[in-house]
Design a protein around this motif. Structure first.
Motif, PDB file in Angstrom:
ATOM      1  N   LEU A   1       0.781  -1.107  -0.067  1.00 57.83           N
ATOM      2  CA  LEU A   1       0.130  -0.056  -0.206  1.00 57.83           C
ATOM      3  C   LEU A   1       0.772   1.250  -0.126  1.00 57.83           C
ATOM      4  N   GLY A   2       1.996   1.228   0.891  1.00 54.89           N
ATOM      5  CA  GLY A   2       2.832   2.470   0.803  1.00 54.89           C
ATOM      6  C   GLY A   2       3.285   2.635  -0.606  1.00 54.89           C
ATOM      7  N   LYS A   3       3.726   1.509  -1.321  1.00 51.44           N
ATOM      8  CA  LYS A   3       4.303   1.821  -2.651  1.00 51.44           C
ATOM      9  C   LYS A   3       3.291   2.307  -3.497  1.00 51.44           C
ATOM     10  N   LEU A   4       2.224   1.945  -3.487  1.00 49.51           N
ATOM     11  CA  LEU A   4       1.145   2.269  -4.277  1.00 49.51           C
ATOM     12  C   LEU A   4       0.866   4.033  -4.091  1.00 49.51           C
ATOM     13  N   VAL A   5       0.834   4.248  -2.843  1.00 46.47           N
ATOM     14  CA  VAL A   5       0.492   5.633  -2.499  1.00 46.47           C
ATOM     15  C   VAL A   5       1.669   6.443  -2.911  1.00 46.47           C
ATOM     16  N   GLU A   6       2.962   6.020  -2.787  1.00 51.03           N
ATOM     17  CA  GLU A   6       4.157   6.658  -3.296  1.00 51.03           C
ATOM     18  C   GLU A   6       4.003   6.591  -4.874  1.00 51.03           C
ATOM     19  N   GLN A   7       3.604   5.664  -5.656  1.00 46.78           N
ATOM     20  CA  GLN A   7       3.460   6.054  -6.937  1.00 46.78           C
ATOM     21  C   GLN A   7       2.530   6.944  -7.434  1.00 46.78           C
ATOM     22  N   VAL A   8       1.278   6.616  -6.684  1.00 46.64           N
ATOM     23  CA  VAL A   8       0.127   7.625  -6.977  1.00 46.64           C
ATOM     24  C   VAL A   8       0.403   9.245  -6.807  1.00 46.64           C
ATOM     25  N   SER A   9       1.133   9.411  -5.675  1.00 44.12           N
ATOM     26  CA  SER A   9       1.586  10.902  -5.301  1.00 44.12           C
ATOM     27  C   SER A   9       2.685  11.324  -6.320  1.00 44.12           C
ATOM     28  N   GLU A  10       3.277  10.428  -6.701  1.00 49.42           N
ATOM     29  CA  GLU A  10       4.451  10.789  -7.862  1.00 49.42           C
ATOM     30  C   GLU A  10       3.826  11.077  -9.232  1.00 49.42           C
ATOM     31  N   LEU A  11       2.983  10.209  -9.687  1.00 49.85           N
ATOM     32  CA  LEU A  11       2.245  10.576 -10.753  1.00 49.85           C
ATOM     33  C   LEU A  11       1.439  11.832 -10.918  1.00 49.85           C
ATOM     34  N   ALA A  12       0.771  12.054  -9.549  1.00 51.77           N
ATOM     35  CA  ALA A  12      -0.170  13.183  -9.497  1.00 51.77           C
ATOM     36  C   ALA A  12       0.838  14.514  -9.416  1.00 51.77           C
ATOM     37  N   SER A  13       2.083  14.261  -9.016  1.00 52.83           N
ATOM     38  CA  SER A  13       2.871  15.669  -8.984  1.00 52.83           C
ATOM     39  C   SER A  13       3.384  15.836 -10.416  1.00 52.83           C
ATOM     40  N   ARG A  14       3.745  14.599 -11.000  1.00 52.81           N
ATOM     41  CA  ARG A  14       4.216  14.920 -12.458  1.00 52.81           C
ATOM     42  C   ARG A  14       3.053  15.450 -13.474  1.00 52.81           C
ATOM     43  N   LEU A  15       1.953  14.916 -12.900  1.00 48.06           N
ATOM     44  CA  LEU A  15       0.812  15.507 -13.891  1.00 48.06           C
ATOM     45  C   LEU A  15       0.388  16.977 -13.778  1.00 48.06           C
ATOM     46  N   VAL A  16       0.559  17.352 -12.571  1.00 47.70           N
ATOM     47  CA  VAL A  16       0.388  18.721 -12.016  1.00 47.70           C
ATOM     48  C   VAL A  16       1.494  19.503 -12.676  1.00 47.70           C
ATOM     49  N   ARG A  17       2.750  19.175 -12.672  1.00 48.26           N
ATOM     50  CA  ARG A  17       3.962  19.736 -13.345  1.00 48.26           C
ATOM     51  C   ARG A  17       3.642  19.741 -14.893  1.00 48.26           C
ATOM     52  N   ALA A  18       3.301  18.838 -15.393  1.00 45.13           N
ATOM     53  CA  ALA A  18       3.146  18.761 -16.896  1.00 45.13           C
ATOM     54  C   ALA A  18       1.705  19.721 -17.295  1.00 45.13           C
ATOM     55  N   GLU A  19       0.744  19.755 -16.432  1.00 44.10           N
ATOM     56  CA  GLU A  19      -0.518  20.736 -16.658  1.00 44.10           C
ATOM     57  C   GLU A  19       0.194  22.243 -16.462  1.00 44.10           C
ATOM     58  N   ILE A  20       1.138  22.394 -15.507  1.00 44.19           N
ATOM     59  CA  ILE A  20       1.678  23.838 -15.588  1.00 44.19           C
ATOM     60  C   ILE A  20       2.356  24.161 -16.830  1.00 44.19           C
ATOM     61  N   ALA A  21       3.206  23.156 -17.269  1.00 46.65           N
ATOM     62  CA  ALA A  21       3.974  23.512 -18.140  1.00 46.65           C
ATOM     63  C   ALA A  21       3.258  23.688 -19.491  1.00 46.65           C
ATOM     64  N   LEU A  22       2.043  23.069 -19.467  1.00 45.47           N
ATOM     65  CA  LEU A  22       0.977  23.138 -20.815  1.00 45.47           C
ATOM     66  C   LEU A  22       0.691  24.451 -20.622  1.00 45.47           C
ATOM     67  N   ALA A  23       0.193  24.751 -19.454  1.00 47.26           N
ATOM     68  CA  ALA A  23      -0.314  26.169 -19.537  1.00 47.26           C
ATOM     69  C   ALA A  23       0.498  27.608 -19.615  1.00 47.26           C
ATOM     70  N   LYS A  24       1.868  27.333 -19.090  1.00 49.40           N
ATOM     71  CA  LYS A  24       2.709  28.324 -19.514  1.00 49.40           C
ATOM     72  C   LYS A  24       2.977  28.355 -20.963  1.00 49.40           C
ATOM     73  N   ALA A  25       2.970  27.135 -21.741  1.00 51.39           N
ATOM     74  CA  ALA A  25       3.337  27.411 -23.192  1.00 51.39           C
ATOM     75  C   ALA A  25       2.065  28.015 -23.937  1.00 51.39           C
ATOM     76  N   GLU A  26       0.776  27.685 -23.471  1.00 57.24           N
ATOM     77  CA  GLU A  26      -0.415  28.227 -24.047  1.00 57.24           C
ATOM     78  C   GLU A  26      -0.462  29.825 -23.831  1.00 57.24           C
ATOM     79  N   LEU A  27      -0.172  29.972 -22.608  1.00 55.26           N
ATOM     80  CA  LEU A  27       0.058  31.576 -22.336  1.00 55.26           C
ATOM     81  C   LEU A  27       0.964  32.231 -23.149  1.00 55.26           C
TER      82      LEU A  27
END
Length: 150
Positions: free
Chosen positions: A30-56
């Motif tokens: 469970l700890g490994k899964l939570v770690e993976q989910v949080s890593e994926l979520a943070s990468r997704l957020v960073r990717a969305e921010i990068a996309l928003a910056k590029a669009e702006l």
């Protein structure tokens, strides 16, 4: 656009090596899964921010070019108006003396400027007065305060 998520033979999604990935014989903790989910979520957020910056940035670039073209068009229009006014003076100069035609065109321009300035000043005066709703709110507050004192 998302550069940090790679899929190849040596890493799985989000850079997780296949050896540590859960399989049918190796369930993930469970700890490994939570770690993976949080890593994926943070990468997704960073990717969305990068996309928003590029669009702006793209929109800002297009807006800047648009504003520049409008400024150039306005400058050319100002010169065109001057040429047309000169043509009007010369056109009237065929009937009247040139000085009188220049005086008539200049007087007409001053009249147009005066009318536009008066209308603009009245609109500005209306825009700077507080809305009636503000005065009504003040009256309501005064009434409530008087009602509470009784």
């Amino acid at each position: 656009m998302i550069d940090d998520v790679k899929f190849d033979d040596q890493t799985g999604p989000a850079g997780i090596p296949p050896a540590s990935a859960p399989g049918p014989d190796r369930p993930a903790s469970l700890g490994k899964l939570v770690e993976q989910v949080s890593e994926l979520a943070s990468r997704l957020v960073r990717a969305e921010i990068a996309l928003a910056k590029a669009e702006l940035a793209e929109k800002a670039k297009k807006s800047g070019i648009g504003v520049g073209l409008l400024v150039v068009a306005l400058l050319i229009f100002a010169y065109a108006v001057g040429v047309l006014l000169l043509a009007a003076v010369y056109g009237l100069g065929t009937v009247w003396p040139l000085w009188l035609s220049a005086l008539a065109i200049g007087g007409f321009m001053v009249l147009v400027v005066a009318v536009l300035a008066l209308v603009g000043a009245q609109l500005l005066k209306k825009a700077t007065t507080p809305p009636e709703s503000v005065q009504r709110v003040k009256d309501d507050i005064t009434s409530i305060k008087e009602g509470m004192q009784r």
